[in-house]
Design a protein around this motif. Sequence first.
Motif, PDB file in Angstrom:
ATOM      1  N   ASP A 110      -7.562   8.888   1.975  1.00  0.00           N
ATOM      2  CA  ASP A 110      -8.465   7.824   2.424  1.00  0.00           C
ATOM      3  C   ASP A 110      -9.855   7.934   1.825  1.00  0.00           C
ATOM      4  O   ASP A 110     -10.643   6.995   1.916  1.00  0.00           O
ATOM      5  CB  ASP A 110      -8.572   7.827   3.955  1.00  0.00           C
ATOM      6  CG  ASP A 110      -7.283   7.430   4.640  1.00  0.00           C
ATOM      7  OD1 ASP A 110      -6.392   6.845   3.967  1.00  0.00           O
ATOM      8  OD2 ASP A 110      -7.131   7.722   5.850  1.00  0.00           O
ATOM      9  N   ASP A 111     -10.171   9.071   1.218  1.00  0.00           N
ATOM     10  CA  ASP A 111     -11.490   9.282   0.626  1.00  0.00           C
ATOM     11  C   ASP A 111     -11.609   8.369  -0.603  1.00  0.00           C
ATOM     12  O   ASP A 111     -10.800   8.457  -1.538  1.00  0.00           O
ATOM     13  CB  ASP A 111     -11.633  10.748   0.200  1.00  0.00           C
ATOM     14  CG  ASP A 111     -13.042  11.101  -0.247  1.00  0.00           C
ATOM     15  OD1 ASP A 111     -13.785  10.209  -0.694  1.00  0.00           O
ATOM     16  OD2 ASP A 111     -13.397  12.289  -0.151  1.00  0.00           O
TER      17      ASP A 111
ATOM     18  N   GLU B 199       0.835  -1.212   0.000  1.00  0.00           N
ATOM     19  CA  GLU B 199       0.000   0.000   0.000  1.00  0.00           C
ATOM     20  C   GLU B 199       0.862   1.251   0.000  1.00  0.00           C
ATOM     21  O   GLU B 199       0.556   2.226  -0.685  1.00  0.00           O
ATOM     22  CB  GLU B 199      -0.907   0.020   1.227  1.00  0.00           C
ATOM     23  CG  GLU B 199      -1.983  -1.024   1.250  1.00  0.00           C
ATOM     24  CD  GLU B 199      -2.713  -1.080   2.586  1.00  0.00           C
ATOM     25  OE1 GLU B 199      -2.466  -0.214   3.468  1.00  0.00           O
ATOM     26  OE2 GLU B 199      -3.517  -2.008   2.775  1.00  0.00           O
TER      27      GLU B 199
ATOM     28  N   GLN C 134      -4.072  13.004   4.614  1.00  0.00           N
ATOM     29  CA  GLN C 134      -4.408  11.587   4.763  1.00  0.00           C
ATOM     30  C   GLN C 134      -5.912  11.364   4.615  1.00  0.00           C
ATOM     31  O   GLN C 134      -6.346  10.378   4.031  1.00  0.00           O
ATOM     32  CB  GLN C 134      -3.918  11.050   6.109  1.00  0.00           C
ATOM     33  CG  GLN C 134      -3.983   9.539   6.202  1.00  0.00           C
ATOM     34  CD  GLN C 134      -3.135   8.843   5.154  1.00  0.00           C
ATOM     35  OE1 GLN C 134      -1.953   9.118   5.005  1.00  0.00           O
ATOM     36  NE2 GLN C 134      -3.741   7.928   4.416  1.00  0.00           N
ATOM     37  N   ALA C 135      -6.708  12.304   5.126  1.00  0.00           N
ATOM     38  CA  ALA C 135      -8.167  12.190   4.973  1.00  0.00           C
ATOM     39  C   ALA C 135      -8.542  12.194   3.504  1.00  0.00           C
ATOM     40  O   ALA C 135      -9.420  11.450   3.054  1.00  0.00           O
ATOM     41  CB  ALA C 135      -8.869  13.319   5.712  1.00  0.00           C
TER      42      ALA C 135
END
Length: 158
Positions: free
Chosen positions: A155-156, A67, A151-152
């Motif tokens: 992660d979306d 990842e 990071q948000a």
Amino acid sequence: MADQHPDIAEQRARLMEGLRIYGSAFNQFGRRFSQWAGLHATDGEALMEIVYAEERGRPLSPSRLAERVLLTSGATTSLIDRLERAGHVVRTREGSDRRTVTLRSGSNVHEMAEQFFGPLGHRLDAMMATHDPELLAQFESFLSELTTTMQAQLDDPR
């Protein structure tokens, strides 16, 4: 409103450009480390990810490494095999679930990293020592918020 002031917008743009330039320089150091260590750029990036995770006390599994470096599981296995043959990585089985593989850096890796990155670390430490600890604390907080925001977005699922 302060957010709409043109000077604030220009300051934010300069700050983001400065961060982009820093990120580019950071990536260039990574590529140079890979070249210096005789590694493909992706192998060097993976090795640094393994070391960073280990230093944070959260060693990576092969799937988590895949990842981080954006490779398929098969390509990651080949990459880990190359790093393991070179003595840069060791696969271990830790914890209660012995099926889970954990990646650890080989015995020579920290010495290699210190040899290559040590001079930069000393320069950065000397530069930061010239700044007020309160300013550094504010910057640390800002970077934490910036990272959380990025990071948000990563992660979306969109």
